[in-house]
Design a protein around this motif. Structure first.
Motif, PDB file in Angstrom:
ATOM      1  N   ASN A   1      13.746  -7.234 -57.820  1.00 14.63           N
ATOM      2  CA  ASN A   1      13.247  -5.860 -57.723  1.00 14.63           C
ATOM      3  C   ASN A   1      12.068  -5.753 -56.774  1.00 14.63           C
ATOM      4  N   ALA A   2      11.222  -6.775 -56.733  1.00 12.89           N
ATOM      5  CA  ALA A   2      10.108  -6.756 -55.783  1.00 12.89           C
ATOM      6  C   ALA A   2      10.631  -6.727 -54.354  1.00 12.89           C
ATOM      7  N   ALA A   3      11.699  -7.466 -54.092  1.00 12.27           N
ATOM      8  CA  ALA A   3      12.281  -7.483 -52.743  1.00 12.27           C
ATOM      9  C   ALA A   3      12.973  -6.166 -52.414  1.00 12.27           C
ATOM     10  N   ARG A   4      13.632  -5.555 -53.397  1.00 11.29           N
ATOM     11  CA  ARG A   4      14.407  -4.338 -53.135  1.00 11.29           C
ATOM     12  C   ARG A   4      13.566  -3.072 -53.185  1.00 11.29           C
ATOM     13  N   TYR A   5      12.677  -2.992 -54.194  1.00 16.61           N
ATOM     14  CA  TYR A   5      11.965  -1.737 -54.454  1.00 16.61           C
ATOM     15  C   TYR A   5      10.456  -1.834 -54.259  1.00 16.61           C
ATOM     16  N   GLY A   6       9.953  -3.027 -54.023  1.00 16.17           N
ATOM     17  CA  GLY A   6       8.519  -3.198 -53.829  1.00 16.17           C
ATOM     18  C   GLY A   6       7.780  -3.670 -55.065  1.00 16.17           C
ATOM     19  N   ASP A   7       8.424  -3.613 -56.238  1.00 11.44           N
ATOM     20  CA  ASP A   7       7.778  -4.052 -57.481  1.00 11.44           C
ATOM     21  C   ASP A   7       8.849  -4.190 -58.554  1.00 11.44           C
ATOM     22  N   GLY A   8       8.580  -5.050 -59.522  1.00 10.33           N
ATOM     23  CA  GLY A   8       9.513  -5.210 -60.627  1.00 10.33           C
ATOM     24  C   GLY A   8       8.819  -5.402 -61.952  1.00 10.33           C
ATOM     25  N   THR A   9       7.511  -5.191 -61.980  1.00 10.84           N
ATOM     26  CA  THR A   9       6.745  -5.380 -63.209  1.00 10.84           C
ATOM     27  C   THR A   9       7.035  -4.253 -64.192  1.00 10.84           C
ATOM     28  N   PRO A  10       6.827  -4.492 -65.491  1.00 10.28           N
ATOM     29  CA  PRO A  10       7.184  -3.473 -66.492  1.00 10.28           C
ATOM     30  C   PRO A  10       6.448  -2.156 -66.320  1.00 10.28           C
ATOM     31  N   GLN A  11       5.218  -2.189 -65.794  1.00 11.43           N
ATOM     32  CA  GLN A  11       4.430  -0.961 -65.670  1.00 11.43           C
ATOM     33  C   GLN A  11       4.701  -0.199 -64.379  1.00 11.43           C
ATOM     34  N   SER A  12       5.530  -0.757 -63.512  1.00 10.82           N
ATOM     35  CA  SER A  12       5.792  -0.128 -62.220  1.00 10.82           C
ATOM     36  C   SER A  12       6.847   0.961 -62.353  1.00 10.82           C
ATOM     37  N   SER A  13       7.142   1.602 -61.247  1.00 10.29           N
ATOM     38  CA  SER A  13       8.188   2.631 -61.234  1.00 10.29           C
ATOM     39  C   SER A  13       9.575   2.025 -61.044  1.00 10.29           C
ATOM     40  N   SER A  14       9.640   0.691 -60.924  1.00  2.00           N
ATOM     41  CA  SER A  14      10.932   0.021 -60.736  1.00  2.00           C
ATOM     42  C   SER A  14      10.979  -1.280 -61.545  1.00  2.00           C
ATOM     43  N   PRO A  15      10.807  -1.196 -62.869  1.00  2.00           N
ATOM     44  CA  PRO A  15      10.767  -2.421 -63.686  1.00  2.00           C
ATOM     45  C   PRO A  15      12.108  -3.151 -63.701  1.00  2.00           C
ATOM     46  N   ALA A  16      12.032  -4.473 -63.719  1.00  2.00           N
ATOM     47  CA  ALA A  16      13.228  -5.300 -63.795  1.00  2.00           C
ATOM     48  C   ALA A  16      13.685  -5.445 -65.235  1.00  2.00           C
ATOM     49  N   GLY A  17      15.001  -5.596 -65.410  1.00  4.00           N
ATOM     50  CA  GLY A  17      15.542  -5.715 -66.752  1.00  4.00           C
ATOM     51  C   GLY A  17      15.005  -6.912 -67.507  1.00  4.00           C
ATOM     52  N   ARG A  18      14.904  -8.061 -66.843  1.00  2.00           N
ATOM     53  CA  ARG A  18      14.417  -9.250 -67.544  1.00  2.00           C
ATOM     54  C   ARG A  18      12.970  -9.077 -67.997  1.00  2.00           C
ATOM     55  N   GLU A  19      12.157  -8.383 -67.203  1.00  2.00           N
ATOM     56  CA  GLU A  19      10.764  -8.153 -67.599  1.00  2.00           C
ATOM     57  C   GLU A  19      10.700  -7.251 -68.841  1.00  2.00           C
ATOM     58  N   LEU A  20      11.574  -6.261 -68.923  1.00  2.00           N
ATOM     59  CA  LEU A  20      11.610  -5.404 -70.103  1.00  2.00           C
ATOM     60  C   LEU A  20      12.163  -6.167 -71.304  1.00  2.00           C
ATOM     61  N   PHE A  21      13.151  -7.029 -71.069  1.00  2.00           N
ATOM     62  CA  PHE A  21      13.661  -7.867 -72.160  1.00  2.00           C
ATOM     63  C   PHE A  21      12.553  -8.748 -72.737  1.00  2.00           C
TER      64      PHE A  21
ATOM     65  N   VAL B   1      21.983  -8.367 -86.774  1.00  2.00           N
ATOM     66  CA  VAL B   1      21.628  -8.735 -85.410  1.00  2.00           C
ATOM     67  C   VAL B   1      20.357  -8.028 -84.954  1.00  2.00           C
ATOM     68  N   THR B   2      19.639  -8.716 -84.078  1.00  2.00           N
ATOM     69  CA  THR B   2      18.539  -8.106 -83.337  1.00  2.00           C
ATOM     70  C   THR B   2      19.104  -7.625 -82.012  1.00  2.00           C
ATOM     71  N   VAL B   3      18.961  -6.335 -81.759  1.00  4.53           N
ATOM     72  CA  VAL B   3      19.491  -5.708 -80.547  1.00  4.53           C
ATOM     73  C   VAL B   3      18.348  -5.489 -79.560  1.00  4.53           C
ATOM     74  N   LEU B   4      18.495  -5.994 -78.356  1.00  2.05           N
ATOM     75  CA  LEU B   4      17.565  -5.724 -77.265  1.00  2.05           C
ATOM     76  C   LEU B   4      18.306  -4.966 -76.180  1.00  2.05           C
ATOM     77  N   LEU B   5      17.751  -3.835 -75.742  1.00  5.74           N
ATOM     78  CA  LEU B   5      18.383  -2.998 -74.718  1.00  5.74           C
ATOM     79  C   LEU B   5      17.388  -2.695 -73.609  1.00  5.74           C
ATOM     80  N   ALA B   6      17.814  -2.878 -72.368  1.00  8.18           N
ATOM     81  CA  ALA B   6      17.021  -2.471 -71.204  1.00  8.18           C
ATOM     82  C   ALA B   6      17.889  -1.538 -70.365  1.00  8.18           C
ATOM     83  N   ASN B   7      17.376  -0.346 -70.081  1.00  6.57           N
ATOM     84  CA  ASN B   7      18.111   0.650 -69.300  1.00  6.57           C
ATOM     85  C   ASN B   7      17.547   0.671 -67.885  1.00  6.57           C
ATOM     86  N   VAL B   8      18.145  -0.132 -67.006  1.00  8.82           N
ATOM     87  CA  VAL B   8      17.669  -0.276 -65.626  1.00  8.82           C
ATOM     88  C   VAL B   8      18.871  -0.315 -64.684  1.00  8.82           C
TER      89      VAL B   8
END
Length: 284
Positions: free
Chosen positions: A150-170, A222-229
Motif C-alpha cells: 500500500n505504501a508503494a501504491r497509495y503512499g501509505d499503508g498504516t492503520p491511521q492513514s487514508s489507505s490502510p493495509a488489510g494486514r495492518e488492520l488484522f 470462532v473468533t472472526v476478524l474482518l478487514a474491509n480494504v
C-alpha cells in the motif's frame, strides 16, 4: 488591528469534552456497531430481531471482530459494489487452530469459494461453511494487502492513514482478541473475484455489483476478524472500498442428514472430524 484569536475548543475542558461526547449518542458516529444487535432496523428475512447477535456497517478502510457461537450465521453484504471483506477465523478457545486457506482449497478440490464451500482448519475440521452466496466473486488465493504494497501504491499503508493495509488492520483486530501478528495466516476475501487463466496467470474479475451477499455458518465457536480494504489486485489507482454490512444471528450448526454434510466425501470427513472433536469435549 491584531489577528483575531481562535474560538475556544468545546473540548478544552473536561466538562466540555463530556458534553461533546454525550451529544454523539445516537448519531452515525456512535451507532456502529449497534448495541444491542436486536435494535438493528433491518433483520434478514425470516430472522427475528431477538436472534441478532452482531450488526454493524464497516466503512472502507476499517475492520471489525467478534467471537461467534457454534451455529451462528454471519451474513456479509456488499452495499455499494466496492466492498472487499477479508476474513480470518480462529477457534475461539484455542487460536493455534485457525483457518488454513491451502487446505480449504486443496482438500475440497476447488479454488473458488461459493455456496457449499467449507472453510477448513489445518486439523481437517470445519470452522465455517458457506450456506448462501449471491456474489460468486471471491478469492482464496491472493490474501490481503500489506503495508509495503500500500505504501508503494497509495503512499501509505498504516492503520491511521487514508489507505490502510488489510494486514495492518488484522493486527489491530488480533491484538483485541489476545492474538499476535504470528497468529495471522493468509486470509480469504469476499466480493472481489480472482480467477486463474489457462496459462496460470491471475485474473482479477472484480465485483458482482451492489447488494451481493454471502452467508457463513460457524461450525465451531470462532473468533472472526474482518478487514474491509481494496483487493490487492484491484487495478484502480485510487484507494476505493465501499461499505460492508455485517449481521450475525442465532441458527444451528450443520448436522448429519443435512445436504451440506453429505455433499462430498471430503466435506463429510471434515464434518466427522469436527463432530468427533466436539463430542470428546462435551460440546456436541
Amino acid at each position: 488591528m491584531g489577528t483575531p484569536s481562535a474560538p475556544p475548543s468545546v473540548t478544552a475542558s473536561a466538562y466540555g469534552a463530556r458534553a461533546h461526547a454525550r451529544a454523539q449518542e445516537g448519531t452515525p458516529a456512535d451507532a456502529m456497531p449497534v448495541v444491542p444487535a436486536s435494535e438493528w432496523p433491518e433483520p434478514p428475512p425470516g430472522v427475528a430481531a431477538g436472534d441478532l447477535v452482531w450488526a454493524e456497517t464497516v466503512a472502507g478502510g476499517n475492520y471489525t471482530h467478534k467471537v461467534l457461537a457454534r451455529g451462528t450465521e454471519l451474513r456479509l453484504t456488499d452495499l455499494t459494489g466496492d466492498a472487499c471483506a477479508h476474513l480470518l477465523l480462529h477457534c475461539a478457545d484455542r487460536p493455534w487452530e485457525r483457518m488454513n486457506t491451502a487446505d480449504t482449497v486443496k482438500v475440497l478440490w476447488n479454488a473458488y469459494l461459493g455456496e457449499g464451500h467449507l472453510l477448513l482448519s489445518d486439523q481437517g475440521r470445519v470452522l465455517a461453511s458457506v450456506v448462501q452466496d449471491t456474489s460468486g466473486r471471491h478469492d482464496a488465493l491472493t490474501g490481503t494487502s500489506t503495508l509495503a504494497r500500500n505504501a508503494a501504491r497509495y503512499g501509505d499503508g498504516t492503520p491511521q492513514s487514508s489507505s490502510p493495509a488489510g494486514r495492518e488492520l488484522f493486527k489491530l483486530a488480533a491484538l483485541k482478541n489476545g492474538l499476535t501478528p504470528r497468529d495471522l495466516p493468509p486470509s480469504v476475501s469476499f466480493f472481489q473475484g480472482v480467477r486463474i487463466a489457462e496459462d496460470g496467470t491471475t485474473v482479477f474479475t472484480g465485483s458482482a455489483g451492489p447488494g451481493a451477499s454471502v452467508t457463513l455458518r460457524a461450525e465451531q465457536e470462532v473468533t472472526v476478524l474482518l478487514a474491509n480494504v481494496p483487493h490487492p489486485l484491484d487495478p484502480r489507482p485510487r484507494y476505493v472500498c465501499g461499505d460492508l454490512r455485517v449481521v450475525a444471528y442465532r441458527s444451528r450448526p450443520t448436522a448429519p442428514g443435512d445436504a451440506l454434510w453429505d455433499a462430498a466425501p471430503e466435506g463429510r470427513r471434515a464434518f466427522l472430524n469436527t463432530a468427533d472433536h466436539l463430542t470428546a469435549r462435551g460440546l456436541a
